[in-house]
Design an enzyme around this catalytic site. Structure first.
Site, PDB file in Angstrom:
ATOM      1  N   GLU A   1     -20.403  -4.630 -19.347  1.00 52.78           N
ATOM      2  CA  GLU A   1     -20.426  -6.184 -19.408  1.00 52.78           C
ATOM      3  C   GLU A   1     -21.399  -6.332 -20.548  1.00 52.78           C
ATOM      4  OE1 GLU A   1     -20.375  -8.250 -15.741  1.00 52.78           O
ATOM      5  OE2 GLU A   1     -18.266  -8.094 -15.499  1.00 52.78           O
TER       6      GLU A   1
ATOM      7  N   HIS B   1      -7.990 -11.587  -8.472  1.00 52.68           N
ATOM      8  CA  HIS B   1      -8.701 -11.929  -9.824  1.00 52.68           C
ATOM      9  C   HIS B   1      -7.629 -13.062 -10.584  1.00 52.68           C
ATOM     10  CE1 HIS B   1     -11.591 -11.997 -13.046  1.00 52.68           C
ATOM     11  NE2 HIS B   1     -12.038 -10.905 -12.649  1.00 52.68           N
TER      12      HIS B   1
ATOM     13  N   ASP C   1     -13.877  -6.522  -8.163  1.00 51.84           N
ATOM     14  CA  ASP C   1     -14.903  -7.158  -8.280  1.00 51.84           C
ATOM     15  C   ASP C   1     -15.094  -8.265  -7.216  1.00 51.84           C
ATOM     16  OD1 ASP C   1     -17.431  -8.346  -9.128  1.00 51.84           O
ATOM     17  OD2 ASP C   1     -16.599  -9.231 -10.749  1.00 51.84           O
TER      18      ASP C   1
ATOM     19  N   GLU D   1     -18.840 -16.161  -5.181  1.00 44.69           N
ATOM     20  CA  GLU D   1     -18.310 -16.131  -6.571  1.00 44.69           C
ATOM     21  C   GLU D   1     -16.896 -16.403  -6.442  1.00 44.69           C
ATOM     22  OE1 GLU D   1     -19.179 -12.987  -9.218  1.00 44.69           O
ATOM     23  OE2 GLU D   1     -18.092 -13.571 -10.544  1.00 44.69           O
TER      24      GLU D   1
HETATM   25  C1  BDP Z   1     -19.263 -10.209 -11.605  1.00 40.30           C
HETATM   26  C2  BDP Z   1     -20.006 -11.562 -12.073  1.00 40.30           C
HETATM   27  C3  BDP Z   1     -21.118 -11.355 -13.316  1.00 40.30           C
HETATM   28  C4  BDP Z   1     -21.956 -10.081 -12.613  1.00 40.30           C
HETATM   29  C5  BDP Z   1     -21.095  -8.907 -12.685  1.00 40.30           C
HETATM   30  C6  BDP Z   1     -21.815  -7.710 -12.155  1.00 40.30           C
HETATM   31  O1  BDP Z   1     -19.018 -12.330 -12.710  1.00 40.30           O
HETATM   32  O2  BDP Z   1     -21.806 -12.449 -13.019  1.00 40.30           O
HETATM   33  O3  BDP Z   1     -22.924  -9.951 -13.786  1.00 40.30           O
HETATM   34  O4  BDP Z   1     -20.254  -9.086 -11.660  1.00 40.30           O
HETATM   35  O5  BDP Z   1     -21.850  -7.498 -10.866  1.00 40.30           O
HETATM   36  O6  BDP Z   1     -18.770 -10.261 -10.320  1.00 40.30           O
HETATM   37  O7  BDP Z   1     -22.747  -7.027 -13.053  1.00 40.30           O
END
Ligand code: BDP
Length: 718
Positions: A310, A540, A384, A412
């Site tokens: 990311e 998701h 996730d 989240e």
């Molecule tokens: C996702 C989140 C993000 C985190 C990422 C992570 O949306 O904010 O930075 O995972 O775990 O769930 O690195």
């Protein structure tokens, strides 16, 4: 006013309907509600009037302070601290090596039985003397043992002759804070960060100690205090002084501090021209940085790293592998006993492979290539932190590498801090899943506790839901998720029901009827959320960016961040084909799971749309069509939350006012949002299924356009 009405008003005025107290939640499960049962109190009087705790290390001092304060509050006893075993009822606590009396009482116990963190609690009768001994090889074990004894008292479950041996399942039991240095919290819904970086190191908020106490009470022994999306500033001398001040507060509670390491810190703060992990200058920079950190914080735990994920920098920016990056950092902290937790949460939209498969593809070839002090930290599922995912296929697939679990306690994808969703059932479902990596009986819990592949470096982490709101977690029941994480990290075999029952008794009430009802609500709440958000393996489909509320229509931007990437609905059907004819993510699991997931008839229905694209008229086990089943699942989720509201209303005046009113309002919001989820998702998916909403399912309140048009500003957590 007539006389009857006046009398009634006087009665109402004089007899409060509910307890006057309004618990603001600050004390968490350590509120120590006084025991009222007379027989129990008499028993405690006979057994606990005197306390002899040997040892004067900072940890032993915490143990003594916590136990005496807790015992006094719970029992109202005037507890007497003694230096020799006097009095008829006495609690004796200490380590085998520092207390000869403890050692003599437990002469049958071999050294090493408890380890540094485990403990024994045993009731011993010597003539007319009642001795309760709490013993360990280490000070931390004594601290944990005394917290256990307090828990037994406050849950009114102390056996007459306790003989308890406890040892933690994993070595590292950590919270991960996604807290930023500017005071915000990524995916945090309970206010800002509890760390007041601006005032540190000069001002030590009392919250820091209370945080440490709460964690120690459930056996959490480490905290990563900064976000995985890391800021290199925290490694500068100015910030390290602040980190050291926090470490000082944590130390007496057996908690080590860890930091996230931004991989290109040598460039960002060190003025180097590269952060290549094989570059001698870079290696030296990290080695010096580790020396600097350990000179300030001798028990510093180590680094957690998110790299090449990311947009975060990592070794691949310099043409190196994850192993090269992790090993370089591991070498820097190894001389001091530090560890590196390297995250497996990596995926790239430039890689044309199903996102669910990428971490496995990336890391399995690196098995055996990491240093001994590296753990790979793996999220519980391959995407996730969804309301339901299959367990991550990496568990069991890297026998030569310690794999650490990463759970998300902050909600989240589960309604932020607004929804009552008790997460222990989710955690346990993952921990109990059999990976079949070394034949049947190879549960995920055995991978992470090291027993499957004989690792001693083991760990489990939870991304915390803690913020600076008065009650720490925003929702009162968010506290239960923090509590449950700690208890399961210590012992993955505890049942969600047992944990809920403890928490309720310590936090809300001892009344068995009320406690039973609350427990039932908690236990069903995760499935309810799955049903009103993402039933049958959907995942998701939350709104874009902030992930709050439904967004199944999200189709713009990075494909692997859209909803349509995951649900793939069309007029033929719905679901992600991860079978051999699709992405073959099912093939990453060990037999027989691979073929089971691959076969729509044998794939568990609660994961059907995770692994299969199924026609809308596919006949489910219930005999209903997939479409009807999906509609009914959404409705079931909504119905559950409405039941929770009714149940909670029945507690009015029977529990603490503050707790009652807080949860009542939250449940109202949750019920509204559950219906919003159902209506929005069904209307959207109906544009593909073209089938009517079946009987038993409420018609949507608004049009699809209405739901698609809703915009929300400043949702917390980003
Ligand atoms: C996702 C989140 C993000 C985190 C990422 C992570 O949306 O904010 O930075 O995972 O775990 O769930 O690195």
């Amino acid at each position: 006013m007539n006389r009857t009405l006046t009398t009634l008003l006087i009665i109402l005025f004089l007899v409060p309907l509910s307890p006057a107290r309004a618990d603001d939640g600050y004390r968490l499960w350590l509120g120590y509600k006084p025991v009222t049962d007379r027989a129990a109190l008499e028993k405690y009087r006979q057994r606990f009037g005197n306390v002899m705790i040997t040892g004067d290390s900072p940890v032993m001092k915490s143990a003594r302070d916590e136990f005496i304060a807790g015992l006094t509050e719970l029992t109202g006893l005037k507890v007497r601290e003694v230096n020799s075993p006097e009095g008829r009822g006495i609690v004796v606590a200490g380590t085998f090596s520092s207390s000869p009396f403890v050692a003599s009482l437990l002469s049958d116990v071999n050294p090493g039985t408890t380890g540094e963190e485990g403990y024994i609690i045993r009731g011993i009768r010597q003539g007319r003397k009642n001795i309760t001994v709490v013993a360990s090889d280490g000070d931390r074990g004594v601290l944990y043992g005394l917290f256990h004894l307090l828990r037994l008292i406050s849950t009114e479950s102390l056996p007459d002759n306790p003989d308890i041996l406890e040892r933690p399942a994993t070595a590292l039991r950590l919270l991960n804070h996604w807290d930023n240095l500017d005071g915000s919290v990524e995916r945090g819904y309970a206010g800002g960060s509890i760390w007041n970086w601006h005032l540190l190191p000069g001002y030590i908020s009392p919250r820091y100690r209370d945080y440490a106490r709460a964690n120690a009470s459930v056996g959490i022994n480490g905290t990563v205090i900064t976000n995985v999306n890391a800021n290199a500033l925290v490694l500068t001398p100015q910030y390290l002084a602040k980190v050291a001040a926090l470490a000082e507060v944590m130390r007496p509670y057996g908690i080590k501090v860890y930091l996230t390491a931004r991989f290109n810190a040598p460039q960002e703060t060190g003025n180097l021209s590269t952060s290549d992990p094989l570059d001698p200058g870079v290696i030296r920079w990290w080695r010096d940085k580790a020396a600097e950190i350990y000179s300030l914080i001798p028990d510093f735990g180590g680094f957690l790293v998110k790299a090449n994920s990311e947009g975060q920098p990592g070794p691949q920016n310099y043409g190196r592998s994850h192993a090269d990056g992790a090993n370089m950092l591991a070498d820097a902290v190894a001389p001091y006993g530090g560890v590196v937790m390297w995250r497996a949460f990596v995926y790239d939209n430039n890689v044309p492979v199903d996102r669910a498969k990428q971490a496995y593809n990336e890391f399995v070839p690196l098995d055996g290539k990491f240093r001994d002090n590296v753990l790979i930290q793996v999220k519980n599922g391959p995407i996730d932190f969804q309301p339901r995912e299959p367990f991550h296929p990496l568990f069991g697939a890297m026998p030569s590498t310690p794999l650490m679990m990463e759970f998300q306690i902050t909600q989240e994808y589960l309604g932020c801090a607004t929804h009552l969703v008790y997460l222990a059932p989710l955690f346990s479902e993952v921990l109990e899943s059999d990976t079949y990596a070394a034949g049947s009986g190879s549960e995920v819990s055995k991978v992470i506790d090291g027993t499957l592949y004989k690792h001693t470096l083991t760990g489990i982490a939870g991304v915390t839901n803690i913020g600076n709101e008065r009650n720490w977690t925003g929702h009162l029941f968010g506290q239960a998720n923090w509590y449950a994480f700690g208890r399961l990290a210590w012992n993955p075999e505890l049942s969600p029901a047992e944990i809920a029952s403890e928490w309720i008794r310590m936090t809300i009430t001892h009344d068995p009827d009320i406690a039973g009802g609350i427990e039932e609500m908690m236990l069903g709440s995760r499935e309810a959320a799955v049903n009103y958000m993402t039933p049958l393996g959907l995942h998701h489909i939350m709104a874009e960016g902030h992930h709050w509320g439904p967004g199944p229509w999200v189709d713009r931007g990075r494909p692997d961040w859209t909803s349509v990437y995951y649900h793939r609905a069309d007029t033929a059907g719905i679901g992600f084909d991860r079978t051999t004819s699709g992405s073959d993510a099912a093939g990453q699991y060990f037999p027989p799971l691979d073929s089971m997931f691959n076969d729509p008839e044998r794939c568990p229905e609660n994961l059907l749309l995770w692994f299969h694209h199924m026609p809308w008229d596919h006949v489910m086990k219930s005999g209903r069509s997939l479409w009807d089943e999906m509609c009914l699942k959404y409705q079931e989720g909504v119905n559950r939350v409405n039941e929770y509201r009714e149940f909670w209303e029945s507690l009015r005046g029977r529990i603490d006012d503050g707790q009652f009113e807080h949860v009542r309002q939250m449940l109202d919001i949750q019920a509204y949002e559950a219906r919003w989820w159902k209506d929005a998702c069904l209307l959207y998916f109906q544009t593909f299924s073209r089938m009517p909403i079946p009987d038993g399912v409420e018609q949507p309140q608004h049009s699809l356009e209405y739901y698609r048009g809703l915009k929300f500003h400043y949702v917390p957590g980003i």
